[in-house]
Design an enzyme around this catalytic site. Structure first.
Site, PDB file in Angstrom:
ATOM      1  N   ASP A   1      49.642  18.226 110.330  1.00 47.01           N
ATOM      2  CA  ASP A   1      49.542  19.715 109.944  1.00 47.01           C
ATOM      3  C   ASP A   1      49.148  20.628 110.927  1.00 47.01           C
ATOM      4  O   ASP A   1      49.355  21.794 111.036  1.00 47.01           O
ATOM      5  CB  ASP A   1      48.665  20.078 108.885  1.00 47.01           C
ATOM      6  CG  ASP A   1      49.073  19.386 107.685  1.00 47.01           C
ATOM      7  OD1 ASP A   1      50.163  19.373 107.588  1.00 47.01           O
ATOM      8  OD2 ASP A   1      48.199  19.014 106.675  1.00 47.01           O
TER       9      ASP A   1
ATOM     10  N   LYS B   1      45.909  26.382 104.922  1.00 44.79           N
ATOM     11  CA  LYS B   1      47.301  26.698 104.567  1.00 44.79           C
ATOM     12  C   LYS B   1      47.444  26.358 103.157  1.00 44.79           C
ATOM     13  O   LYS B   1      46.490  25.286 102.576  1.00 44.79           O
ATOM     14  CB  LYS B   1      48.156  25.669 105.298  1.00 44.79           C
ATOM     15  CG  LYS B   1      47.918  24.175 105.149  1.00 44.79           C
ATOM     16  CD  LYS B   1      48.698  23.482 104.385  1.00 44.79           C
ATOM     17  CE  LYS B   1      48.498  22.011 104.405  1.00 44.79           C
ATOM     18  NZ  LYS B   1      48.350  21.292 103.252  1.00 44.79           N
TER      19      LYS B   1
HETATM   20  P1  ATP Z   1      45.113  16.916 105.500  1.00 45.22           P
HETATM   21  O1  ATP Z   1      45.261  18.036 106.594  1.00 45.22           O
HETATM   22  O2  ATP Z   1      44.958  15.501 106.201  1.00 45.22           O
HETATM   23  O3  ATP Z   1      45.818  17.253 104.343  1.00 45.22           O
HETATM   24  P2  ATP Z   1      42.704  18.054 104.041  1.00 45.22           P
HETATM   25  O4  ATP Z   1      43.019  19.685 104.364  1.00 45.22           O
HETATM   26  O5  ATP Z   1      42.889  17.653 102.718  1.00 45.22           O
HETATM   27  O6  ATP Z   1      43.335  17.146 105.147  1.00 45.22           O
HETATM   28  P3  ATP Z   1      40.467  18.423 105.817  1.00 45.22           P
HETATM   29  O7  ATP Z   1      39.400  19.377 105.555  1.00 45.22           O
HETATM   30  O8  ATP Z   1      41.303  18.535 107.088  1.00 45.22           O
HETATM   31  O9  ATP Z   1      41.443  18.000 104.606  1.00 45.22           O
HETATM   32  O10 ATP Z   1      39.563  16.947 106.076  1.00 45.22           O
HETATM   33  C1  ATP Z   1      40.073  15.710 106.051  1.00 45.22           C
HETATM   34  C2  ATP Z   1      39.046  14.729 106.574  1.00 45.22           C
HETATM   35  O11 ATP Z   1      38.819  15.245 108.212  1.00 45.22           O
HETATM   36  C3  ATP Z   1      37.517  14.751 106.057  1.00 45.22           C
HETATM   37  O12 ATP Z   1      37.324  13.469 105.718  1.00 45.22           O
HETATM   38  C4  ATP Z   1      36.691  15.266 107.303  1.00 45.22           C
HETATM   39  O13 ATP Z   1      35.480  14.556 107.447  1.00 45.22           O
HETATM   40  C5  ATP Z   1      37.491  15.019 108.565  1.00 45.22           C
HETATM   41  N1  ATP Z   1      37.424  16.196 109.675  1.00 45.22           N
HETATM   42  C6  ATP Z   1      37.580  15.874 110.938  1.00 45.22           C
HETATM   43  N2  ATP Z   1      37.537  16.992 111.565  1.00 45.22           N
HETATM   44  C7  ATP Z   1      37.453  17.956 110.810  1.00 45.22           C
HETATM   45  C8  ATP Z   1      37.144  19.256 110.809  1.00 45.22           C
HETATM   46  N3  ATP Z   1      36.919  19.999 112.102  1.00 45.22           N
HETATM   47  N4  ATP Z   1      37.141  19.952 109.765  1.00 45.22           N
HETATM   48  C9  ATP Z   1      37.136  19.645 108.513  1.00 45.22           C
HETATM   49  N5  ATP Z   1      37.106  18.122 108.430  1.00 45.22           N
HETATM   50  C10 ATP Z   1      37.123  17.405 109.463  1.00 45.22           C
END
Ligand code: ATP
Length: 303
Positions: free
Chosen positions: A141, A11
């Protein structure tokens, strides 16, 4: 035994305003979220004799595969809420395509895909609203990522009002390739805004104008009123500004940081502009991806 393949879409936030800090430590937000075709692929299998055990393999070695993985959390919440998995476990293969820790909700998208896959594989008659509640327990989210498309999101992310989807605009993403902790960005935000809100008159005006643009399909109105109240708290200010400038100079209609960053998304009017903007961004951005708006979130099919 039943298995499922899931597509977990990323997203972006076309609008994000922080309304205030809540008693539970989360922030109330107001956001216009948009799904992208950029997606992880997940493969789920039920396994015998492992009593609620989740075994995860991920193509990205940097992603945790134990209890910290949001897929694992989703399985736990689903198992607690339904009693399924009492006598068996699941195996999950994640083919990671969404940059990690980039403000694109990759982990939340995977968790949403897990909830839909579990409902399908265990053949349970659970309403969507119940899955949304489970999703909210896993991450802010996740409720949006379940249905996706174009939606107004409020509360800490659990209140989702789905709108008529926007057309499949082309999008170019540029990122530093580094993980940014959402928590850290919110902590910086709290230090910068001790009153707990990024809300300002211009943000309110932008919100009204953006929503009018969305209702009337007035794309100029949409481009001109994108807003992210977390941009001021990003730890990658220089890079974010640099990516935005490059994208706009290369012909993007608009450019903004998504979520807690550091990814910048540029909206472009067609494939030719997308290629031009990506060409210029590629010279400095470690990660450059061309994708487009999607009218849905997580999606599953039988294996
Ligand atoms: P948010 O939704 O909190 O804004 P983001 O989109 O910035 O997060 P993500 O890619 O969801 O970031 O990753 C955030 C953290 O979640 C990372 O530090 C990662 O190690 C952890 N994590 C746990 N599960 C997953 C997954 N299935 N895929 C990616 N990251 C994951």
């Amino acid at each position: 035994m039943l298995g499922a393949k899931a597509v977990a879409r990323a997203k972006i936030n076309l609008f994000l305003d922080i309304l205030g800090l809540r008693g539970d430590g989360y922030h109330d937000i107001r956001s216009l979220m948009q799904s992208l075709e950029l997606a992880d692929e997940l493969y789920f299998r039920r396994t015998d004799g492992s009593r609620g055990q989740v075994v995860i393999r991920c193509s990205d070695q940097g992603v945790p595969t134990g209890g910290d993985n949001l897929v694992s959390r989703a399985v736990e919440v689903f198992a607690d809420g339904t009693g399924a998995l009492d006598g068996e476990g699941v195996e999950v293969l994640i083919n990671k395509k969404i940059p990690v820790g980039a403000g694109l909700a990759g982990g939340s998208a995977d968790a949403a895909a897990a909830l839909l896959s579990l409902r399908y594989m265990f053949e349970l008659d659970i309403e969507d609203a119940v899955l949304v509640d489970m999703g909210a327990k896993v991450g802010s989210d996740v409720p949006f990522c379940l249905k996706g498309g174009t939606a107004l999101v409020s509360g800490r992310g659990e209140v989702v009002e789905t709108l008529e989807p926007l057309p499949p605009f082309k999008v170019v993403l540029a990122s530093t390739g580094e993980e940014v902790s959402t928590r850290e960005v919110y902590q910086r935000f709290d230090r910068l805004h001790p009153e707990g809100t990024s809300r300002a008159e211009d943000a309110d005006r932008a919100y009204q104008a953006l929503m009018e643009g969305v209702r009337n399909r007035d794309f100029e109105g949409i481009y001109a009123n994108l807003h992210n109240g977390l941009e001021s708290a990003t730890i990658a200010t220089d890079r974010v500004n640099e990516f935005k400038t490059i994208a706009l100079e290369a012909g993007a209609a608009a450019a903004l940081m998504t979520g807690s960053g550091p990814t910048v998304f540029a909206l472009v009017s067609g494939m030719e502009e997308a290629a031009e903007v990506a060409w210029e961004l590629e010279k400095t951005a470690p990660v450059t991806i061309i994708t487009s708006f999607a009218n849905r979130g997580a999606e599953i099919s039988a294996l």
